[in-house]
Each structure stands twice: as C-alpha cells, then as structure tokens.
Design a protein around this motif. Structure first.
Motif, short mmCIF file in Angstrom:
data_model
loop_
_atom_site.label_atom_id
_atom_site.label_comp_id
_atom_site.label_asym_id
_atom_site.label_seq_id
_atom_site.Cartn_x
_atom_site.Cartn_y
_atom_site.Cartn_z
N ALA A 1 -0.25 -1.78 12.43
CA ALA A 1 -0.89 -1.81 11.11
C ALA A 1 -1.91 -0.68 10.98
N LEU A 2 -2.64 -0.37 12.02
CA LEU A 2 -3.60 0.75 11.99
C LEU A 2 -2.86 2.08 11.88
N ARG A 3 -1.79 2.23 12.64
CA ARG A 3 -0.99 3.47 12.57
C ARG A 3 -0.47 3.66 11.13
N GLU A 4 -0.01 2.58 10.52
CA GLU A 4 0.47 2.66 9.15
C GLU A 4 -0.65 3.06 8.20
N PHE A 5 -1.83 2.44 8.34
CA PHE A 5 -2.97 2.79 7.48
C PHE A 5 -3.31 4.27 7.62
N LEU A 6 -3.38 4.76 8.83
CA LEU A 6 -3.71 6.17 9.05
C LEU A 6 -2.62 7.08 8.48
N PHE A 7 -1.36 6.68 8.62
CA PHE A 7 -0.24 7.47 8.13
C PHE A 7 -0.24 7.54 6.60
N ILE A 8 -0.59 6.43 5.95
CA ILE A 8 -0.58 6.39 4.48
C ILE A 8 -1.86 6.98 3.90
N GLY A 9 -3.01 6.62 4.47
CA GLY A 9 -4.27 7.03 3.85
C GLY A 9 -5.38 7.37 4.82
N GLY A 10 -5.05 7.89 5.99
CA GLY A 10 -6.07 8.20 6.99
C GLY A 10 -6.98 9.35 6.62
N VAL A 11 -6.54 10.21 5.72
CA VAL A 11 -7.39 11.32 5.26
C VAL A 11 -8.15 10.89 4.01
N SER A 12 -7.45 10.28 3.08
CA SER A 12 -8.05 9.80 1.83
C SER A 12 -7.27 8.57 1.40
N TYR B 1 0.84 -1.20 0.00
CA TYR B 1 0.00 0.00 0.00
C TYR B 1 0.87 1.26 0.00
N PHE B 2 1.89 1.28 0.84
CA PHE B 2 2.78 2.43 0.93
C PHE B 2 3.50 2.67 -0.40
N GLU B 3 4.01 1.60 -0.99
CA GLU B 3 4.75 1.73 -2.24
C GLU B 3 3.87 2.16 -3.40
N ASN B 4 2.58 1.86 -3.36
CA ASN B 4 1.67 2.19 -4.46
C ASN B 4 0.69 3.31 -4.13
N ARG B 5 0.90 4.00 -3.02
CA ARG B 5 -0.05 5.02 -2.56
C ARG B 5 -0.27 6.14 -3.57
N ASN B 6 0.68 6.38 -4.44
CA ASN B 6 0.54 7.45 -5.42
C ASN B 6 0.00 6.96 -6.76
N ASN B 7 -0.35 5.69 -6.85
CA ASN B 7 -0.85 5.11 -8.10
C ASN B 7 -2.25 4.53 -7.94
N LEU B 8 -3.00 4.99 -6.96
CA LEU B 8 -4.30 4.41 -6.65
C LEU B 8 -5.43 5.23 -7.25
N LYS B 9 -6.35 4.54 -7.88
CA LYS B 9 -7.56 5.16 -8.45
C LYS B 9 -7.24 6.46 -9.15
N SER B 10 -8.03 7.49 -8.93
CA SER B 10 -7.88 8.72 -9.70
C SER B 10 -6.89 9.71 -9.11
N ALA C 1 -3.26 8.70 -2.38
CA ALA C 1 -3.71 8.56 -0.99
C ALA C 1 -3.11 9.71 -0.19
N LYS C 2 -3.84 10.14 0.82
CA LYS C 2 -3.35 11.20 1.69
C LYS C 2 -3.45 10.73 3.13
N GLY C 3 -2.33 10.75 3.82
CA GLY C 3 -2.28 10.26 5.18
C GLY C 3 -2.38 11.34 6.23
N MET C 4 -2.43 10.89 7.46
CA MET C 4 -2.44 11.76 8.62
C MET C 4 -1.00 11.94 9.10
N THR C 5 -0.74 13.02 9.81
CA THR C 5 0.57 13.23 10.40
C THR C 5 0.67 12.41 11.68
N LEU C 6 1.89 12.17 12.13
CA LEU C 6 2.07 11.44 13.40
C LEU C 6 1.42 12.17 14.57
#
Length: 143
Positions: A45-56, A9-18, A21-26
């Motif tokens: 794993a939840l912290r990572e999800f929020l960091f990578i895409g917790g906003v979008s 997910y982290f490696e492909n976060r900039n190639n998703l859908k249209s 992904a936009k994450g939250m800050t620490l």
C-alpha cells in the motif's frame, strides 16, 4: 505497478484538487527502500501511494520533498520527548504546525494501519477541533 489497495486513488489521480497527482518512479521507490528499510520492500500500500502520489499526492497529505530527512527530523523530535520507536517506520504526513505526524510501521503487512504520532503533549489526547483531522480509521497514539 499493479495497484491492489489504492485503486480508487489511482483511478482518480488526474481529477484531484487543482491538478494531477504526481508519483515516484519504481527506481526512486526502490532507492527509498534501500535507504530507509535496509533494502526490504515497503508494504504494498505504501509503494502504491508513492507510485501514484509520492511527489505530489493532491490529497491534502503534507508529504516532504525528502522522506528520509523528514523521518530523521521526526525521530529526533520524538526522542526529545523520551520516546523511542523501535520498529521500522515511515513518516508520510505532518500537521498542526509540525506537531503531529502520520506514520506507518513497515513490518505490519502489505496494508498497515496509519497512526497519528505527536511530538507535543498538547496533541496527545483524542480531542480534535476538526473532525476531518481525526478520521475514524486512525488510531491516536503518543508514539
């Protein structure tokens, strides 16, 4: 943040859908932990999800603008069914017009199992019309 569980997910976060992904800050994640988990760190794993895409997240997961309000709303609805979740948990998704939710328990290690929880009896069974809405790694539970 060091990514351990959600590397793809982290490696492909900039190639998703249209869009990306936009994450939250620490500090934003730590604020949620303080507000929703008595200051204890969320599972990694939840912290990572929020960091990578917790906003979008751009994964098709319906995340809210305010996770605390989202969880409080779910909690209110699940209690109307006479159910009570006593473990600390985090709601990260909803679907089926707000009748089903994705949750994880916050006290089950760094890579907890996601669960599908229903606030409507119509979604309490394991019969799903769309195979995509029933990933094999999800267990269907009522609460």
């Amino acid at each position: 943040m060091d990514i351990e569980y959600l590397k793809t997910y982290f490696e492909n976060r900039n190639n998703l859908k249209s869009s990306h992904a936009k994450g939250m800050t620490l500090p934003e994640i730590e604020g949620l932990e303080l507000e929703m988990n008595k200051g204890k760190p969320f599972p990694k794993a939840l912290r990572e999800f929020l960091f990578i895409g917790g906003v979008s997240n751009k994964l098709g997961i319906n995340t809210p603008k305010n996770f605390k309000t989202f969880r409080d709303s779910f909690d209110k609805e699940i209690r109307k069914r006479g159910e009570d979740i006593t473990q600390p948990y985090f709601v990260f998704d909803n679907d089926n017009d707000g009748k089903t939710f994705g949750i994880i328990y916050l006290n089950e290690g760094d890579d907890p199992q996601p669960w599908n929880a229903s606030i409507s009896e119509g979604y309490d069974n394991d019969i799903w019309d769309d195979e995509d809405e029933n990933p094999e790694n999800w267990k269907l539970i009522k609460t």
